[in-house]
Design an enzyme around this catalytic site. Structure first.
Site, PDB file in Angstrom:
ATOM      1  N   GLY A 132     104.661  -4.583  46.560  1.00 33.72           N
ATOM      2  CA  GLY A 132     103.550  -4.093  47.703  1.00 33.72           C
ATOM      3  C   GLY A 132     103.229  -2.710  47.594  1.00 33.72           C
ATOM      4  O   GLY A 132     104.169  -2.005  46.886  1.00 33.72           O
TER       5      GLY A 132
ATOM      6  N   PHE B 107     102.719   4.943  52.242  1.00 36.49           N
ATOM      7  CA  PHE B 107     103.430   6.290  51.556  1.00 36.49           C
ATOM      8  C   PHE B 107     103.581   6.104  50.234  1.00 36.49           C
ATOM      9  O   PHE B 107     104.095   7.032  49.542  1.00 36.49           O
ATOM     10  CB  PHE B 107     104.694   6.495  52.533  1.00 36.49           C
TER      11      PHE B 107
ATOM     12  N   GLU C 187     116.046  -5.263  54.766  1.00 34.75           N
ATOM     13  CA  GLU C 187     116.136  -6.826  54.523  1.00 34.75           C
ATOM     14  C   GLU C 187     114.770  -6.972  53.969  1.00 34.75           C
ATOM     15  O   GLU C 187     113.592  -6.663  54.256  1.00 34.75           O
ATOM     16  CB  GLU C 187     116.359  -7.414  56.012  1.00 34.75           C
TER      17      GLU C 187
ATOM     18  N   ASP D  55     100.710  -1.824  67.024  1.00 38.45           N
ATOM     19  CA  ASP D  55     100.120  -2.563  65.807  1.00 38.45           C
ATOM     20  C   ASP D  55     100.534  -3.744  65.493  1.00 38.45           C
ATOM     21  O   ASP D  55     100.701  -4.015  64.608  1.00 38.45           O
ATOM     22  CB  ASP D  55     100.222  -1.506  64.702  1.00 38.45           C
TER      23      ASP D  55
HETATM   24  P1  ADP Z   1     103.239   0.737  55.249  1.00 38.22           P
HETATM   25  O1  ADP Z   1     103.529   0.307  56.640  1.00 38.22           O
HETATM   26  O2  ADP Z   1     104.002   1.844  54.762  1.00 38.22           O
HETATM   27  O3  ADP Z   1     101.652   0.833  54.728  1.00 38.22           O
HETATM   28  P2  ADP Z   1     104.338  -1.694  54.464  1.00 38.22           P
HETATM   29  O4  ADP Z   1     105.399  -1.858  55.182  1.00 38.22           O
HETATM   30  O5  ADP Z   1     103.074  -2.440  55.139  1.00 38.22           O
HETATM   31  O6  ADP Z   1     103.825  -0.495  54.062  1.00 38.22           O
HETATM   32  O7  ADP Z   1     104.606  -2.366  52.936  1.00 38.22           O
HETATM   33  C1  ADP Z   1     103.497  -2.767  52.053  1.00 38.22           C
HETATM   34  C2  ADP Z   1     103.993  -3.968  51.502  1.00 38.22           C
HETATM   35  O8  ADP Z   1     105.110  -4.231  50.937  1.00 38.22           O
HETATM   36  C3  ADP Z   1     103.717  -5.199  52.566  1.00 38.22           C
HETATM   37  O9  ADP Z   1     102.291  -5.383  53.195  1.00 38.22           O
HETATM   38  C4  ADP Z   1     104.424  -6.160  51.963  1.00 38.22           C
HETATM   39  O10 ADP Z   1     103.798  -6.950  51.170  1.00 38.22           O
HETATM   40  C5  ADP Z   1     105.572  -5.567  51.066  1.00 38.22           C
HETATM   41  N1  ADP Z   1     106.928  -5.407  52.071  1.00 38.22           N
HETATM   42  C6  ADP Z   1     107.139  -4.345  52.803  1.00 38.22           C
HETATM   43  N2  ADP Z   1     108.376  -4.437  53.472  1.00 38.22           N
HETATM   44  C7  ADP Z   1     108.820  -5.818  53.071  1.00 38.22           C
HETATM   45  C8  ADP Z   1     110.183  -6.543  53.233  1.00 38.22           C
HETATM   46  N3  ADP Z   1     111.241  -5.973  53.952  1.00 38.22           N
HETATM   47  N4  ADP Z   1     110.007  -7.739  52.679  1.00 38.22           N
HETATM   48  C9  ADP Z   1     109.258  -8.154  51.875  1.00 38.22           C
HETATM   49  N5  ADP Z   1     108.039  -7.368  51.519  1.00 38.22           N
HETATM   50  C10 ADP Z   1     107.971  -6.267  52.158  1.00 38.22           C
END
Ligand code: ADP
Length: 306
Positions: free
Chosen positions: A24, A28, A119, A165
């Site tokens: 993903g 950041f 996790e 959010d």
């Molecule tokens: P930010 O909030 O910094 O923009 P995210 O937390 O949305 O980033 O993470 C970006 C992407 O990474 C998510 O949309 C998801 O697809 C993947 N991702 C993030 N955290 C996890 C996790 N714990 N398990 C699986 N996929 C994750």
């Protein structure tokens, strides 16, 4: 106080972490799937342990898996202290929560390159999952997801934490029968003014927001409740976003006119009634998460009987 950086004992030994594929892209930086080899020593209060104990706990290691799958968040702006502090803010928040439907923090590597290790939700983002599996997902399963999220939100309410959010895009899928709330990023603890008014690049989720959040940037547990009503609808609509084709600037006019999102297909009347209560114009007239959780539980049971 969610802004106090106290993650010191969450520091992980980077040598035990192996990132593999990119899964993903975050605000950041990139997010990777990977493994974390649990240290053999010690039994600190977090999964990681604090690495300071001696060999005496070796026997406990047998009952734990040696290697776990994790998600690793990276930060592009490693050399900008303000950005890295904002990046790590999510870890500071997540470490305070312990709930089966909230993604857990495993630890951080606070020295460059900075990593947040969490996790892993194996099945990824809820919206994509809903779309891919639309044929297969029963109504009962969708209700179950809503109920699970309400337990997480009731937990956050009891901790007086406002998420700000709540939307299907911030829910991840761990297994076909288990979803988890994610994304405890910056916006949740920085004051409204400094975050929302000085960061024009970050779009506000207007179509999910309560009237008081849109009009006055007021965010409370009651505005989280409003957003959860919208999130329930997204889940029942298998990932279709709210107010499709409506301009952001027209949303508040509709809400002020008493218009609300319409009844999704196959939605039990009792559930739509609950959603409509979440969308009461007056924040005080909305149910709290404890009540929402109880009502969803009743609806879940009714649904399983019929
Ligand atoms: P930010 O909030 O910094 O923009 P995210 O937390 O949305 O980033 O993470 C970006 C992407 O990474 C998510 O949309 C998801 O697809 C993947 N991702 C993030 N955290 C996890 C996790 N714990 N398990 C699986 N996929 C994750």
């Amino acid at each position: 106080d969610y802004s106090t950086p106290t993650v010191r004992n969450y520091e992980l030994d980077r040598a035990l972490i192996t990132p593999s594929a990119k899964i993903g892209v975050g605000q950041f930086g990139d997010v990777y799937v990977g493994t974390y080899t649990l240290p053999k020593l010690g039994k600190g209060k977090n999964l990681a342990g604090n690495g300071k104990n001696s060999n005496s706990d070796q026997r406990n290691a047998d009952s734990r898996p040696d290697v776990i799958q994790v998600a690793i968040k990276t930060c592009k702006a490693n050399d900008d202290p303000e950005k890295t502090e904002n990046f790590l803010a999510e870890a500071y928040i997540m470490q305070k929560f312990d709930h089966p439907h909230i993604i857990r923090l495993i630890g951080i590597c606070s020295v460059m390159p900075i990593w947040i290790v969490m996790e892993l939700a194996k099945l990824g983002e809820l919206r994509a999952y809903l779309k891919t599996n639309s044929e297969r997902l029963s109504h009962g399963t969708l209700l179950k997801y809503c109920y699970q999220l309400s337990t997480a939100l009731s937990y956050l309410e009891s901790k007086k934490f406002v998420h700000r959010d709540i939307a299907a895009r911030n829910v991840l899928v761990s297994s076909p029968t288990c979803v988890k709330l994610a994304d405890f990023g910056l916006s949740r603890w920085v004051s409204d003014q400094s975050y929302y008014h000085s960061t024009p690049t970050v779009a506000l989720p207007i179509k999910w927001m309560s009237p008081e959040s849109i009009n006055f940037r007021r965010f409370t547990t009651a505005s989280d409740v409003w957003m959860f009503g919208v999130c329930i609808r997204e889940i029942l609509m298998l990932g279709v976003k709210p107010f499709q084709g409506v301009k952001n600037s027209d949303v508040i006019l509709k809400l002020e006119n008493g218009e609300r999102l319409p009844l999704p297909p196959n939605c039990p009347p009792r559930l739509y009634s609950l959603m409509s209560q979440c969308w009461a114009y007056e924040p005080l007239k909305r149910p709290n998460f404890k009540r929402i959780k109880e009502t969803l539980h009743e609806i879940l049971i009714e649904d399983s009987i019929n």
